[in-house]
Design an enzyme around this catalytic site. Sequence first.
Site, PDB file in Angstrom:
ATOM      1  N   GLU A 293      -6.449  14.999  -2.853  1.00  0.00           N
ATOM      2  CA  GLU A 293      -7.175  13.959  -3.561  1.00  0.00           C
ATOM      3  C   GLU A 293      -8.410  14.559  -4.221  1.00  0.00           C
ATOM      4  OE1 GLU A 293      -6.225  10.182  -0.564  1.00  0.00           O
ATOM      5  OE2 GLU A 293      -8.266  10.971  -0.765  1.00  0.00           O
TER       6      GLU A 293
ATOM      7  N   TYR B 144      -4.775  13.736  13.649  1.00  0.00           N
ATOM      8  CA  TYR B 144      -5.280  12.707  12.742  1.00  0.00           C
ATOM      9  C   TYR B 144      -4.565  12.771  11.398  1.00  0.00           C
ATOM     10  CZ  TYR B 144      -8.255  10.177   9.530  1.00  0.00           C
ATOM     11  OH  TYR B 144      -8.711   9.330   8.551  1.00  0.00           O
ATOM     12  N   LYS B 145      -4.293  13.964  10.903  1.00  0.00           N
ATOM     13  CA  LYS B 145      -3.630  14.107   9.614  1.00  0.00           C
ATOM     14  C   LYS B 145      -2.114  13.922   9.705  1.00  0.00           C
ATOM     15  CE  LYS B 145      -7.068  16.943   7.215  1.00  0.00           C
ATOM     16  NZ  LYS B 145      -7.192  16.091   6.023  1.00  0.00           N
TER      17      LYS B 145
ATOM     18  N   ASN C 268     -10.151  16.135  -0.923  1.00  0.00           N
ATOM     19  CA  ASN C 268      -9.650  15.860   0.411  1.00  0.00           C
ATOM     20  C   ASN C 268      -8.169  16.216   0.407  1.00  0.00           C
ATOM     21  OD1 ASN C 268      -9.718  15.031   3.079  1.00  0.00           O
ATOM     22  ND2 ASN C 268      -9.341  12.888   2.591  1.00  0.00           N
TER      23      ASN C 268
ATOM     24  N   HIS D 119     -14.673   4.793   7.836  1.00  0.00           N
ATOM     25  CA  HIS D 119     -14.398   6.155   8.291  1.00  0.00           C
ATOM     26  C   HIS D 119     -14.389   6.281   9.807  1.00  0.00           C
ATOM     27  CE1 HIS D 119     -15.653   6.778   4.081  1.00  0.00           C
ATOM     28  NE2 HIS D 119     -14.814   7.790   4.123  1.00  0.00           N
TER      29      HIS D 119
ATOM     30  N   ARG E 165     -15.473  15.486  -5.012  1.00  0.00           N
ATOM     31  CA  ARG E 165     -15.084  16.216  -3.817  1.00  0.00           C
ATOM     32  C   ARG E 165     -13.572  16.193  -3.721  1.00  0.00           C
ATOM     33  NH1 ARG E 165     -13.708  13.374   0.829  1.00  0.00           N
ATOM     34  NH2 ARG E 165     -14.565  15.030   2.129  1.00  0.00           N
TER      35      ARG E 165
END
Length: 330
Positions: free
Chosen positions: A261, A312-313, A221, A189, A219
């Site tokens: 996700e 970042y994305k 994402n 990460h 979770r």
Amino acid sequence: MTTTDHARAPLHERIATFPWPFPARHYRYSTNVEPALHRAATAAGSWGGRIVDIDGDHHDELRQRAAILRADPTRHAVLPHMVPATWDAMLLIMRELATAYPGSMHLQHGEGGSWTWRNDLLGRQHTFVVGDESTLPTSPLLYIGEQVQEDLVLLDQREEHLWGDAGLVTFAADWSMNFDVGMSFLQIHGPVPRVHEEGIIPRAEQFLMRLQPGQPYRRTNWTMSVDHRLDTSTETYPEWGRDRRLLSRDDIGHRLHLRVEVQHLLRLPHSGCILFLIRSYMMSLEDLATVPEWRAGLASVLQELPQDMVDYKGLTRYRDDAVAWLHAAG
């Protein structure tokens, strides 16, 4: 390869079960874990009643996985000490499938330590002995990975840390299982902005190391992708990176997709390793905008997202156009 090459599940079905990832109209990184196996309501339906999800895209996504593995076998990586964990993971997934889909998935424990697995959806049946790879047509992680839509990652726990030491990942979102195998949880990460300064990754690691067998968590994402392309791994960047640069404003609605996700986190009962199940769902802005609450919510999330997270994305080139399209669609 994109799933637009083949027939897909009906739109109403995909909308009704889509895992909407935004509880609010803004977004920041967090551990955002919750107990699994309860259904989460959305503005269009609900999702989350099972750990392993089979839907109308099942056969198509398995065909994609098989083609990716033929072209690049390195998507499957298992360090030698993780072989027992792969058997553990295979059995756990088989049990989950047999529990969730008793009409088509069957697991029986026989004499002499043997097991018989039958998957009626795919016409598969094998009797195997745990630990004896000669009783399966392929390795345990490949065998079960060829039957589920989820990507599989196994984390070993040692030296007071977690290590990504095995996996079968064909649908990575801008990362590489082959590159990451053997790295620590913190190293994997490393590129993610904000999460280290805010202590999110160390807290997540501590949470995972406290997981107990039989207590699954999950979770979500998210990111965005051009076209319905599940395989946006680092290995295939030359195929999909260009699309980000060339996406036109006229194509935003049907080509730009929200990718979500659903990650399930499970402690394996025998090896003690952590199993990450990563299932990816995608929906174009056009389809998403048919739910007014989702259209407005995504526009707000994208508009408010800090620039370092936008970068970042991979949203830098089309964030503003996507927000404009969503507002106009309303």
